[in-house]
Motif scaffolding. Structure first.
Motif, short mmCIF file in Angstrom:
data_model
loop_
_atom_site.label_atom_id
_atom_site.label_comp_id
_atom_site.label_asym_id
_atom_site.label_seq_id
_atom_site.Cartn_x
_atom_site.Cartn_y
_atom_site.Cartn_z
N ALA A 96 0.82 -1.21 0.00
CA ALA A 96 0.00 0.00 0.00
C ALA A 96 0.86 1.27 0.00
O ALA A 96 1.83 1.36 0.74
N HIS A 97 0.46 2.20 -0.84
CA HIS A 97 1.09 3.52 -0.89
C HIS A 97 0.37 4.50 0.02
O HIS A 97 0.94 5.50 0.44
N VAL A 98 -0.93 4.23 0.27
CA VAL A 98 -1.78 5.13 1.05
C VAL A 98 -2.66 4.31 1.99
O VAL A 98 -3.26 3.33 1.57
N LEU A 99 -2.72 4.75 3.24
CA LEU A 99 -3.67 4.21 4.22
C LEU A 99 -4.75 5.27 4.39
O LEU A 99 -4.45 6.43 4.70
N VAL A 100 -6.01 4.90 4.16
CA VAL A 100 -7.13 5.82 4.31
C VAL A 100 -8.02 5.32 5.44
O VAL A 100 -8.39 4.14 5.46
N MET A 101 -8.36 6.23 6.35
CA MET A 101 -9.26 5.91 7.46
C MET A 101 -10.21 7.09 7.66
O MET A 101 -9.94 8.20 7.23
N GLY A 102 -11.31 6.84 8.36
CA GLY A 102 -12.23 7.90 8.71
C GLY A 102 -11.60 8.84 9.72
O GLY A 102 -10.72 8.44 10.49
N ASP A 103 -12.05 10.10 9.73
CA ASP A 103 -11.42 11.09 10.61
C ASP A 103 -11.74 10.87 12.09
O ASP A 103 -11.15 11.52 12.95
N ASP A 104 -12.62 9.92 12.39
CA ASP A 104 -12.81 9.55 13.79
C ASP A 104 -11.56 8.84 14.33
O ASP A 104 -11.41 8.69 15.54
N TRP A 105 -10.67 8.44 13.45
CA TRP A 105 -9.40 7.81 13.83
C TRP A 105 -8.21 8.78 13.68
O TRP A 105 -7.05 8.36 13.75
N ALA A 106 -8.48 10.05 13.46
CA ALA A 106 -7.42 11.03 13.18
C ALA A 106 -6.26 10.93 14.17
O ALA A 106 -6.47 10.93 15.38
N GLY A 107 -5.05 10.82 13.62
CA GLY A 107 -3.84 10.75 14.42
C GLY A 107 -3.48 9.35 14.91
O GLY A 107 -2.32 9.09 15.25
N ARG A 108 -4.43 8.43 14.92
CA ARG A 108 -4.19 7.11 15.50
C ARG A 108 -3.30 6.22 14.63
O ARG A 108 -2.77 5.23 15.12
N PHE A 109 -3.15 6.57 13.35
CA PHE A 109 -2.35 5.73 12.46
C PHE A 109 -1.16 6.49 11.87
O PHE A 109 -0.54 6.02 10.91
N ASP A 110 -0.83 7.61 12.47
CA ASP A 110 0.31 8.40 11.99
C ASP A 110 1.63 7.63 12.07
O ASP A 110 2.57 7.95 11.35
N GLU A 111 1.69 6.62 12.90
CA GLU A 111 2.92 5.81 13.03
C GLU A 111 3.30 5.12 11.72
O GLU A 111 4.44 4.69 11.55
N PHE A 112 2.35 5.03 10.78
CA PHE A 112 2.63 4.35 9.51
C PHE A 112 3.10 5.30 8.42
O PHE A 112 3.34 4.88 7.29
N LYS A 113 3.25 6.59 8.76
CA LYS A 113 3.70 7.57 7.77
C LYS A 113 5.11 7.28 7.27
O LYS A 113 5.51 7.82 6.24
N ASP A 114 5.85 6.42 7.97
CA ASP A 114 7.18 6.07 7.51
C ASP A 114 7.15 5.07 6.35
O ASP A 114 8.15 4.92 5.64
N ILE A 115 6.00 4.42 6.12
CA ILE A 115 5.93 3.43 5.04
C ILE A 115 4.87 3.76 3.98
O ILE A 115 4.85 3.14 2.92
N CYS A 116 3.96 4.71 4.29
CA CYS A 116 2.94 5.09 3.32
C CYS A 116 2.33 6.44 3.72
O CYS A 116 2.55 6.91 4.83
N ASP A 117 1.60 7.04 2.80
CA ASP A 117 0.84 8.24 3.14
C ASP A 117 -0.33 7.81 4.02
O ASP A 117 -0.88 6.72 3.84
N VAL A 118 -0.73 8.67 4.95
CA VAL A 118 -1.88 8.39 5.81
C VAL A 118 -2.88 9.53 5.62
O VAL A 118 -2.53 10.70 5.80
#
Length: 141
Positions: A96-118
């Motif tokens: 995956a190049h991009v991880l997309v989640m709903g904004d109710d999860w905002a900030g919770r998946f920022d740890e993956f910004k080193d491997i894909c866009d969030v």
């Protein structure tokens, strides 16, 4: 289940969710997620994971939810997400190049910004699976 895309020039988007009692909000987030790339991969929470996250079984089984999502024209691949702790592995497995989640999860998946866009997308206003289930429960009483 096909994991890594054999067409490396295509941009792969991944998203995760329970997708229980499929509704307009689910459709909209999948459409908007798909617009971020060329291939959309969807991880569906297993029944056991849903029980762990939400304290209840989904209305529809994981097999039913996988079938519903697999029938969506914008969805290319569906898999069962067994553990929240494996998100990094799933992102890598599907390339995956991009991880997309709903904004109710905002900030919770920022740890993956080193491997894909969030990307966090706004939820569809006034629509939630929980509210729908509660509404149905009240109607049945």
């Amino acid at each position: 289940m096909s994991s890594v895309d054999t067409h490396p020039e295509r941009r792969t988007v991944i998203t995760f969710g329970t997708f229980d009692v499929f509704h307009l909000g689910h459709l909209r987030i999948l459409e908007r997620a798909a617009a971020h790339g060329d291939r959309l991969v969807v991880g569906v929470s297993s029944d056991a994971l849903n029980m762990k996250k939400k304290g209840r079984n989904p209305v529809f089984s994981e097999a039913e939810r996988v079938a519903i999502l697999s029938a969506m024209r914008m969805v290319d691949t569906v898999f069962v997400e067994e553990s929240l702790e494996l998100k990094r592995d799933y992102i890598k497995e599907f390339g995956a190049h991009v991880l997309v989640m709903g904004d109710d999860w905002a900030g919770r998946f920022d740890e993956f910004k080193d491997i894909c866009d969030v990307v966090y997308l706004p939820r569809t206003p006034a629509i939630s699976t929980t509210a729908i289930i509660e509404h149905i429960s009240v109607m049945e009483q």
